[in-house]
Design an enzyme around this catalytic site. Sequence first.
Site, PDB file in Angstrom:
ATOM      1  N   ASP A 169      65.370  34.948-131.244  1.00 32.26           N
ATOM      2  CA  ASP A 169      64.227  35.026-131.938  1.00 32.26           C
ATOM      3  C   ASP A 169      64.401  34.617-133.267  1.00 32.26           C
ATOM      4  O   ASP A 169      64.662  33.217-133.421  1.00 32.26           O
ATOM      5  CB  ASP A 169      63.932  36.448-131.971  1.00 32.26           C
ATOM      6  CG  ASP A 169      62.566  36.720-132.397  1.00 32.26           C
ATOM      7  OD1 ASP A 169      61.463  36.245-131.992  1.00 32.26           O
ATOM      8  OD2 ASP A 169      62.492  37.612-133.427  1.00 32.26           O
ATOM      9  N   TYR A 281      59.332  36.723-142.827  1.00 30.30           N
ATOM     10  CA  TYR A 281      57.986  36.058-142.325  1.00 30.30           C
ATOM     11  C   TYR A 281      57.008  35.491-143.420  1.00 30.30           C
ATOM     12  O   TYR A 281      56.213  34.591-143.380  1.00 30.30           O
ATOM     13  CB  TYR A 281      57.326  36.722-141.228  1.00 30.30           C
ATOM     14  CG  TYR A 281      57.897  36.990-140.173  1.00 30.30           C
ATOM     15  CD1 TYR A 281      57.837  36.144-138.935  1.00 30.30           C
ATOM     16  CD2 TYR A 281      58.956  38.219-140.013  1.00 30.30           C
ATOM     17  CE1 TYR A 281      58.657  36.523-137.741  1.00 30.30           C
ATOM     18  CE2 TYR A 281      59.383  38.342-138.641  1.00 30.30           C
ATOM     19  CZ  TYR A 281      59.467  37.165-137.740  1.00 30.30           C
ATOM     20  OH  TYR A 281      60.021  37.631-136.543  1.00 30.30           O
ATOM     21  N   HIS A 336      61.146  38.271-123.534  1.00 30.97           N
ATOM     22  CA  HIS A 336      61.439  37.827-124.816  1.00 30.97           C
ATOM     23  C   HIS A 336      62.834  38.409-125.042  1.00 30.97           C
ATOM     24  O   HIS A 336      63.775  37.676-126.048  1.00 30.97           O
ATOM     25  CB  HIS A 336      60.555  37.997-125.831  1.00 30.97           C
ATOM     26  CG  HIS A 336      60.904  37.637-127.166  1.00 30.97           C
ATOM     27  ND1 HIS A 336      60.831  36.574-127.627  1.00 30.97           N
ATOM     28  CD2 HIS A 336      61.303  38.384-128.394  1.00 30.97           C
ATOM     29  CE1 HIS A 336      61.207  36.206-128.915  1.00 30.97           C
ATOM     30  NE2 HIS A 336      61.581  37.503-129.258  1.00 30.97           N
TER      31      HIS A 336
END
EC number: 3.3.-.-
Length: 362
Positions: A169, A281, A336
């Site tokens: 990720d 982020y 995921h």
Amino acid sequence: MARLRDCLPRLMLTLRSLLFWSLVYCYCGLCASIHLLKLLWSLGKGPAQTFRRPAREHPPACLSDPSLGTHCYVRIKDSGLRFHYVAAGERGKPLMLLLHGFPEFWYSWRYQLREFKSEYRVVALDLRGYGETDAPIHRQNYKLDCLITDIKDILDSLGYSKCVLIGHDWGGMIAWLIAICYPEMVMKLIVINFPHPNVFTEYILRHPAQLLKSSYYYFFQIPWFPEFMFSINDFKVLKHLFTSHSTGIGRKGCQLTTEDLEAYIYVFSQPGALSGPINHYRNIFSCLPLKHHMVTTPTLLLWGENDAFMEVEMAEVTKIYVKNYFRLTILSEASHWLQQDQPDIVNKLIWTFLKEETRKKD
């Protein structure tokens, strides 16, 4: 006239930049509005439940399981930050460095710590701002340049010049960037459920489905509200991510136990524990696309076909950015959270990749 021609490219670049940031912030506003409606809905159902958060003063026993390795700390020179990691395997063996994603921490690599310690010094890191690693306050301290330098300095501090690098990720994003910027440091690169960064930025602009799946990237640009929404209803969002039918770990026997889930909630429920991870982020739109993007390190890309956050087509496109040996394996019925969802298969694929000879493309 000549002056106008000279100014035109700069003007076009400025207009493109204004358009880009206008779209980013419009989508941020839309995402924030949706989450505000969710908050109002939760408050309508029960305000007491919305703000309920039991105190968690002691870590679950699984976080101190000796079979996973030893808890260690290292202070790196460039930033002065103290990093926490868990290490398994003898010192002096080749280094395998594991970089987790969001919302994870070193514990997401528990199956790999046990598996690879026989032949490697396995180090599962808490990234900057996560877990027991120091968390700078300002969002500027989480730019990609800082995160890349962290990994370089950690290798130096551990006494290694190169490693097998594995990232999942967001940790996969960092792993790609390390392989691009410091190829001499990476013997082999293994990325789990994250495409090459340029593929991601190009794909998200052209495919609305991926834009929707990545809406949290935009929501995270807003100050403090994402942290608040993540923590309400006793971290319901975190529980949903790992346990729901749509996004969670689906394989029977590998689903998070009550204690595993409590370990995640314990780490992210500590004071200020969400701001560091979300700050990763908050800088991404100013850092991408990359100026240099080719990867020369032998690369294995593993992908869970049922990833709720990443379109599988991005995995196929990634190969154009790898000059050297590249292998892609897509696992059906896998989520995921691949290294936790299918640990036996993932570990076997990693072993095969590590032991095989990888030649350059002709």
